[in-house]
Design an enzyme around this catalytic site. Sequence first.
Site, PDB file in Angstrom:
ATOM      1  N   LYS A 219      30.907  42.536  19.510  1.00  0.00           N
ATOM      2  CA  LYS A 219      29.741  42.969  20.289  1.00  0.00           C
ATOM      3  C   LYS A 219      28.447  42.696  19.529  1.00  0.00           C
ATOM      4  O   LYS A 219      27.467  42.201  20.100  1.00  0.00           O
ATOM      5  CB  LYS A 219      29.867  44.451  20.627  1.00  0.00           C
ATOM      6  CG  LYS A 219      30.966  44.790  21.615  1.00  0.00           C
ATOM      7  CD  LYS A 219      31.106  46.296  21.793  1.00  0.00           C
ATOM      8  CE  LYS A 219      32.226  46.646  22.743  1.00  0.00           C
ATOM      9  NZ  LYS A 219      32.382  48.120  22.918  1.00  0.00           N
TER      10      LYS A 219
ATOM     11  N   SER B 211      29.342  48.707  18.391  1.00  0.00           N
ATOM     12  CA  SER B 211      30.272  49.798  18.116  1.00  0.00           C
ATOM     13  C   SER B 211      31.365  49.819  19.163  1.00  0.00           C
ATOM     14  O   SER B 211      31.178  49.365  20.297  1.00  0.00           O
ATOM     15  CB  SER B 211      29.533  51.142  18.096  1.00  0.00           C
ATOM     16  OG  SER B 211      30.380  52.181  17.652  1.00  0.00           O
ATOM     17  N   ASP B 212      32.516  50.353  18.763  1.00  0.00           N
ATOM     18  CA  ASP B 212      33.622  50.481  19.704  1.00  0.00           C
ATOM     19  C   ASP B 212      34.487  51.658  19.278  1.00  0.00           C
ATOM     20  O   ASP B 212      34.565  51.989  18.091  1.00  0.00           O
ATOM     21  CB  ASP B 212      34.471  49.205  19.741  1.00  0.00           C
ATOM     22  CG  ASP B 212      35.417  49.195  20.934  1.00  0.00           C
ATOM     23  OD1 ASP B 212      34.940  48.926  22.056  1.00  0.00           O
ATOM     24  OD2 ASP B 212      36.610  49.478  20.756  1.00  0.00           O
ATOM     25  N   GLN B 213      35.112  52.280  20.261  1.00  0.00           N
ATOM     26  CA  GLN B 213      35.988  53.420  19.981  1.00  0.00           C
ATOM     27  C   GLN B 213      37.291  53.271  20.753  1.00  0.00           C
ATOM     28  O   GLN B 213      37.291  52.959  21.941  1.00  0.00           O
ATOM     29  CB  GLN B 213      35.311  54.728  20.363  1.00  0.00           C
ATOM     30  CG  GLN B 213      36.124  55.972  20.009  1.00  0.00           C
ATOM     31  CD  GLN B 213      35.398  57.238  20.408  1.00  0.00           C
ATOM     32  OE1 GLN B 213      35.366  57.592  21.584  1.00  0.00           O
ATOM     33  NE2 GLN B 213      34.808  57.929  19.441  1.00  0.00           N
TER      34      GLN B 213
END
Length: 204
Positions: free
Chosen positions: A64, A80-82
Site C-alpha cells: 500500500k 498499514s494493514d491488519q
Amino acid sequence: MPQVFAQSPPAAPRALVLGSTSRYRRELLQRLRIPFEVAAPQVDETPRPGEAPAGLACRLALAKAQAVASQFPDAVVIGSDQVADLAGEPLGKPGTHERATQQLRRMRGRTVIFQTAVAVVCAQTGFAQTELAPVHVKFRDLSDTEIEAYLQAEQPYDCAGSAKSEGLGIALLDAIESDDPTALVGLPLIRTCRMIRAAGVKVL
C-alpha cells in the site's frame, strides 16, 4: 570587503501521505497534528496460498505504501494493514452480519492476535521500513444473545475480527496485551512516529 557566499535555502519539509481510505487510521494519524494527505492504494489484498497472517499484514502494508509512493515520489507515505490471526488462520473484514456472527462465535473464549503492520516509504530517498505490532486479544465466552446484541448496536462489518475495541466492542473482551496502544484500532502510532521521524518528518 568581506566575501558573501550564497546559502542554499533550507529543504522544504517532506509532505506526509496516508495510503489508506480507513477513517479509523485517518482519525488516529490526526492525533499527531501533522498536516497530511490521504490517497487510496490500489492493491490486491488476496492472501497468497499458505501465507501466515503476520506475513500477509506486512506484505500488504508495504504494498500500500509503495503504491501510493509511486504517485507521490517526494512524500513520506504511510501504509498499514491488519489481519486477525485465529490460530494461524487469517480473518478479514466480515462485510456482512452473517459473517460477523460466524467470526465472533469462533473467537469466543479464545485469544486472537491482531497482526497490525505499518510501512513507511519515500520513493525519492529510497527509504522503506516495515514494522509489525501484534496485539493479543482475549475474547469472553460470549453467548449468542450477546453477539447479536453487539452486532445490532455497532455493526462493525468493516473491522477485521468484527469488533471495535474503541467502542462497545470493549465489552466483548477479557484482556488486551500490546506495547503500542493504538495498534488494535488500526495504526500503531508509536511505531509510526519512530518511522516517519527516521524518514525525515518532524513530529515535534
